[in-house]
Design a protein around this motif. Structure first.
Motif, PDB file in Angstrom:
ATOM      1  N   PRO A 137       0.938  -0.981  -0.216  1.00  0.00           N
ATOM      2  CA  PRO A 137      -0.204   0.368  -0.106  1.00  0.00           C
ATOM      3  C   PRO A 137       0.928   1.323  -0.307  1.00  0.00           C
ATOM      4  O   PRO A 137       2.026   1.507   0.662  1.00  0.00           O
ATOM      5  N   ARG A 138      -0.037   2.196  -0.884  1.00  0.00           N
ATOM      6  CA  ARG A 138       1.108   3.129  -0.546  1.00  0.00           C
ATOM      7  C   ARG A 138       1.339   4.340   0.668  1.00  0.00           C
ATOM      8  O   ARG A 138       2.426   4.932   0.726  1.00  0.00           O
ATOM      9  N   GLU A 139       0.936   4.075   2.111  1.00  0.00           N
ATOM     10  CA  GLU A 139       1.254   4.114   3.133  1.00  0.00           C
ATOM     11  C   GLU A 139       2.351   3.323   3.185  1.00  0.00           C
ATOM     12  O   GLU A 139       3.392   4.644   4.203  1.00  0.00           O
ATOM     13  N   TYR A 140       3.095   3.002   2.924  1.00  0.00           N
ATOM     14  CA  TYR A 140       4.182   2.152   3.221  1.00  0.00           C
ATOM     15  C   TYR A 140       5.245   3.073   2.630  1.00  0.00           C
ATOM     16  O   TYR A 140       6.614   2.546   2.101  1.00  0.00           O
ATOM     17  N   ALA A 141       5.217   3.941   1.433  1.00  0.00           N
ATOM     18  CA  ALA A 141       6.072   4.067   0.068  1.00  0.00           C
ATOM     19  C   ALA A 141       6.661   5.550   0.231  1.00  0.00           C
ATOM     20  O   ALA A 141       7.491   5.972  -0.334  1.00  0.00           O
ATOM     21  N   ALA A 142       6.799   6.125   1.539  1.00  0.00           N
ATOM     22  CA  ALA A 142       7.008   7.524   2.120  1.00  0.00           C
ATOM     23  C   ALA A 142       7.033   7.414   3.390  1.00  0.00           C
ATOM     24  O   ALA A 142       5.638   7.201   4.041  1.00  0.00           O
ATOM     25  N   PHE A 143       8.010   8.045   3.718  1.00  0.00           N
ATOM     26  CA  PHE A 143       7.846   8.125   5.971  1.00  0.00           C
ATOM     27  C   PHE A 143       8.839   9.950   5.655  1.00  0.00           C
ATOM     28  O   PHE A 143       9.388   9.404   5.038  1.00  0.00           O
ATOM     29  N   GLY A 144       8.660  10.484   6.556  1.00  0.00           N
ATOM     30  CA  GLY A 144       8.783  11.354   7.005  1.00  0.00           C
ATOM     31  C   GLY A 144       7.929  12.570   6.483  1.00  0.00           C
ATOM     32  O   GLY A 144       7.372  12.813   6.020  1.00  0.00           O
ATOM     33  N   PRO A 145       8.593  14.241   7.082  1.00  0.00           N
ATOM     34  CA  PRO A 145       7.386  14.515   6.770  1.00  0.00           C
ATOM     35  C   PRO A 145       7.372  15.222   5.361  1.00  0.00           C
ATOM     36  O   PRO A 145       8.497  15.493   4.543  1.00  0.00           O
ATOM     37  N   ASP A 146       5.974  15.508   4.677  1.00  0.00           N
ATOM     38  CA  ASP A 146       5.960  16.023   3.297  1.00  0.00           C
ATOM     39  C   ASP A 146       6.545  16.913   3.044  1.00  0.00           C
ATOM     40  O   ASP A 146       5.553  17.887   3.688  1.00  0.00           O
ATOM     41  N   PRO A 147       6.486  17.304   1.856  1.00  0.00           N
ATOM     42  CA  PRO A 147       7.422  18.993   2.073  1.00  0.00           C
ATOM     43  C   PRO A 147       5.696  19.724   1.234  1.00  0.00           C
ATOM     44  O   PRO A 147       5.678  20.436   1.553  1.00  0.00           O
ATOM     45  N   ALA A 148       4.251  19.237   1.159  1.00  0.00           N
ATOM     46  CA  ALA A 148       3.346  19.595   1.333  1.00  0.00           C
ATOM     47  C   ALA A 148       3.137  20.146   2.369  1.00  0.00           C
ATOM     48  O   ALA A 148       1.900  21.662   2.457  1.00  0.00           O
ATOM     49  N   LEU A 149       2.893  19.957   3.617  1.00  0.00           N
ATOM     50  CA  LEU A 149       3.685  20.302   5.004  1.00  0.00           C
ATOM     51  C   LEU A 149       3.350  21.886   4.730  1.00  0.00           C
ATOM     52  O   LEU A 149       3.207  22.802   5.539  1.00  0.00           O
ATOM     53  N   ASP A 150       5.060  22.349   4.026  1.00  0.00           N
ATOM     54  CA  ASP A 150       5.035  24.031   3.830  1.00  0.00           C
ATOM     55  C   ASP A 150       4.132  24.920   3.661  1.00  0.00           C
ATOM     56  O   ASP A 150       4.235  25.830   3.307  1.00  0.00           O
ATOM     57  N   THR A 151       3.741  24.139   2.001  1.00  0.00           N
ATOM     58  CA  THR A 151       3.037  25.064   1.778  1.00  0.00           C
ATOM     59  C   THR A 151       1.135  25.048   2.192  1.00  0.00           C
ATOM     60  O   THR A 151       0.578  25.702   2.228  1.00  0.00           O
TER      61      THR A 151
END
Length: 774
Positions: A689-703
């Motif tokens: 699942p996509r949930e396990y394909a990225a970890f750590g803060p997403d750059p979208a949080l800055d926006t």
């Protein structure tokens, strides 16, 4: 000031008349005229005060109020946050210890992270949301959509996103989905990760046979490998890592590759050029002197340095392209302006016109973002706008609009040759302020152009929702107005600007890439440059391509309206252009060596441009095949489409095919387990699942934070979060004060004073008690 019940004021004149009648009508007694007048005045004042008090007098004053500060804490409990420490309790206690109430809302679970949905569901007018999350959205609306909603009700979204402290590694494989039989292709297995370094071993297998094994500690790590498939059909590439980390679900990744027969290509040229041999290594190439009677076996025709008269039956070639075939015309000293192309049927199919290229004059509106979100980067915005203006040729007509929540006409569309200095001065004088509405800027640019076709060059940081602006850009595109976006500012939302440019049939450029605008609009380009310049990287042809060669010659052509101008020479000469002709695809390459060869373009990394352009002309290498011709890999719980070509509707377990075209059927399948699955003999991969394909803060949080006026906090800043909420809760509010008691008291005092004065006069014997006053 005001009164609650103004109609009661009408009682005053009635009461005043009644008092006058009591005092003066049929008056008797010893009271003098003067005494009666003073008595009437006193009682009128008392009645007036009573009537005013009954009407409910009040005043309204603006006062600074502390408000009721509170925080809604959204706590992401999905699996991707398991690599970070659990700090929700600590943050809650820190905020509440400052006297600010906290409403705690859990978000997500297991492999589901509907973070955007949670933000949207908990937004309240003037509220304070604090998102404790890595921002990895796996379902529902995006953070950008949620930010738009929050901004519309003046709510802030702040973020606490702890850095990962536990090791986690995950693997993926990248490479082409379809390849030709017997052709070597490049693939890459990538291991990403967060947290402390940990030893890992990567193993890659192709159809079960190990082709690569590598040990490493750092992440990310990319292992590239090449492979040549020797049989057609579906093949598998499986990458696996062995390591000690938080999750095992993402330690294996599968990719399928569909291998097809090499597409058959027809090569036409009166000369002998190395490009023919280059094509022969990748495709099934046949050579001919002119267009044969039967073109049906071919997927594309490549014409190199051939005069128009030597091609043969161009009408037959034209029908071939209209019906879906591809055409790739490569220039040289004997083609285009030197090959009699002008006015020929061959030239009518091409995305360029022959003859010396004319200056590409057009109407241009420069739309500059002057909103509050651009305030901090206004110097960058102005610099970018001036750079854009510097790249525009004098033959263009240029106007300027500034925009925040609305557009402002700054300069009308007039010849740039007469107004360049004035426009530069105007840009330098722009001032920032106000809310952001990019749609207003795009719409304002269209209004300034009026009925004229042209281009809007939008200079902005992109901090707004793209939806409305993209809709306006699409409408303008339909009437011949292109929208080009330039990202400028301290923090640029490139996704928004790319979306708007795509809808407006334009391109997106960073502020550092404005020299490319000179190539598009007749300016100076990159002065003195000799290398090729990629103008549009959104195209399949140019995406990821690196160009280092410096061709010695260019054919004299100009790009047609509606064609995709992809690559230019350093001084702006058209080098590569593409467009659709009927159902087919046509490309022209007009850069070449002095001797007519393609020179450095045949060497890596430039040769990828030739391969991509040929593949563009070929199109789908299975468009002549039957059976399953397309099925993409997917993830567990996510659907993928299956395309089948044949005369009869196919039947397959778990897939319901619907007709979508002539002899074309399509179905969707949704896997519930990881691994490889088959549909009618075609294989596809279902990965973790996509949930396990990225970890750590997403750059979208800055926006998200920038767009809503929030702040980024650490887990130890609970007190700062409370203070921020308190500051947000403070405000100037109207405070209403009721003055009924004051008028009642004043009436009572006047009445008491008047009665006391008359009694005192009687005691002193200066008057009598039978004066006749009521």
């Amino acid at each position: 000031m005001g009164v609650e019940r103004p109609l009661l004021l009408l009682a005053f004149p009635i009461a005043a008349v009644a008092l006058w009648a009591l005092v003066f009508r049929d008056a008797d007694g010893t009271a003098s005229e003067r005494s009666r007048r003073w008595f009437l005045l006193a009682r009128v004042v008392v009645v007036a005060l009573l009537v005013l008090s009954a009407a409910g007098p009040y005043t309204v004053q603006s006062q600074v109020t502390a408000g009721d500060p509170s925080v809604t804490l959204l706590v992401d409990e999905s699996d991707s946050t398991a690599v970070t420490p659990n700090v929700a309790d600590r943050i809650t206690e820190s905020i509440e210890s400052e006297g600010v109430s906290v409403r705690r809302v859990p978000v997500g679970t297991n492999d589901s992270s509907p973070v955007g949905e949670a933000v949207a569901a908990n937004v309240q007018a003037d509220g304070n949301l604090v998102l404790l999350s890595d921002g990895r959205v796996t379902s529902g609306q995006s953070l950008q959509e949620a930010a738009t909603l929050a901004r519309s009700v003046n709510a802030t979204v702040s973020v606490v996103s702890p850095e990962p402290q536990f090791a986690e590694r995950y693997v993926s494989v990248a490479g082409p989905e379809k390849v030709s039989l017997g052709v070597e292709n490049a693939f890459a297995a990538r291991v990403d990760g967060v947290g402390p370094n940990t030893s890992a071993t990567l193993t890659v297998r192709v159809d079960g046979e190990r082709v690569l094994e590598r040990s490493f500690e750092d992440a990310p790590t990319t292992a590239q490998f090449n492979h040549t498939f020797e049989s057609t059909g579906s093949h598998t590439i499986t990458a696996e890592i062995e390591t000690t980390d938080r999750f095992e679900e993402n330690d294996v990744f599968g990719k399928t590759v569909r291998v097809v027969e090499q597409p058959k290509i027809l090569y036409l040229s009166p000369g002998e050029y190395p490009f023919r041999d280059y094509l022969g290594d990748l495709y099934d190439v046949e050579t001919a002197d002119e267009v044969p009677e039967d073109l049906s076996p071919y997927y594309a025709v490549v014409v190199q340095d051939a005069p128009a008269g030597s091609v043969g039956n161009v009408d037959r070639l034209q029908r071939f392209v209209i019906d879906g075939g591809g055409l790739f015309v490569v220039g040289g000293p004997n083609s285009f302006e030197s090959g009699g192309y002008e006015g020929s049927n061959l030239a009518s199919m091409l995305p360029v016109t022959t003859g010396e290229g004319q200056a590409r004059a057009t109407n241009i509106v420069l739309a500059v973002d002057v909103s509050g979100s651009a305030r901090e980067g206004m110097a960058i915005q102005k610099s970018a706008a001036l750079s854009v203006l510097d790249q525009l040729g004098d033959e263009n007509e240029v106007g300027i609009v500034g925009f925040n929540y609305q557009a402002y006409r700054v300069a009308d569309v007039e010849p740039l040759s007469d107004n360049r200095a004035q426009l530069e001065d105007t840009i330098r004088r722009l001032r920032a302020g106000g809310a952001t509405d990019i749609a207003a800027g795009v719409r304002g640019g269209g209004d300034l152009l009026g009925d004229r076709p042209g281009t809007i060059i939008l200079v902005s940081d992109g901090h707004d929702s793209p939806d409305e602006a993209a809709g306006v850009a699409a409408q303008l595109s339909d009437r011949g107005v292109r929208v080009v976006t330039v990202g400028a500012g301290e923090r640029v939302n490139e996704r928004t600007l790319q979306t708007i440019a795509g809808a407006g049939s334009g391109s997106y450029f960073r502020a550092t890439e404005t020299t490319r605008l000179g190539i598009l609009f007749g300016g100076s380009g990159a002065a003195g440059a000799s290398e090729l310049v990629v103008l549009d990287r959104r195209s399949f042809v140019t995406s990821g391509v690196t160009l280092t060669s410096s061709p010695g010659a260019f054919n004299d052509v100009s790009v047609r309206q509606g064609a995709d101008f992809l690559v230019a020479g350093g001084n702006g000469q058209p080098a590569l252009a593409t467009w659709r002709y009927g159902l087919g695809r046509v490309a022209t390459l007009t850069a070449h060596g002095e001797d007519g060869t393609l020179d450095g373009l045949l060497r890596e990394p430039d040769s990828l441009l030739l391969t991509r352009t040929t593949n563009y002309a070929v199109g789908d290498p299975e468009r002549k095949a039957t059976g399953v011709t397309g099925i993409s890999d997917t993830r567990v719980g996510e659907s993928t489409a299956v395309t089948y070509r044949g005369t009869e509707r196919p039947e397959a377990a778990g897939a319901s095919f619907q007709r979508v075209g002539e002899e074309t059927f399509r179905a969707t399948v949704t896997p519930e387990e990881t691994g490889y699955h088959d549909v009618l003999g075609a294989t596809y991969a279902a990965n973790y699942p996509r949930e396990y394909a990225a970890f750590g803060p997403d750059p979208a949080l800055d926006t998200l934070v920038a767009d809503t006026g929030g702040r980024e906090f650490t887990a130890a800043q609970g007190a700062e979060i409370a203070r921020f909420a308190s500051q947000r809760a403070r405000g100037v509010e109207p405070v209403k004060t009721d003055w009924t008691w004051l008028f009642l008291l004043a009436g009572l005092l006047v009445f008491t004073a008047e009665v006391s004065y008359r009694r005192l006069q009687v005691r002193r014997r200066t008057t009598t008690s039978d004066g006749g006053l009521p």
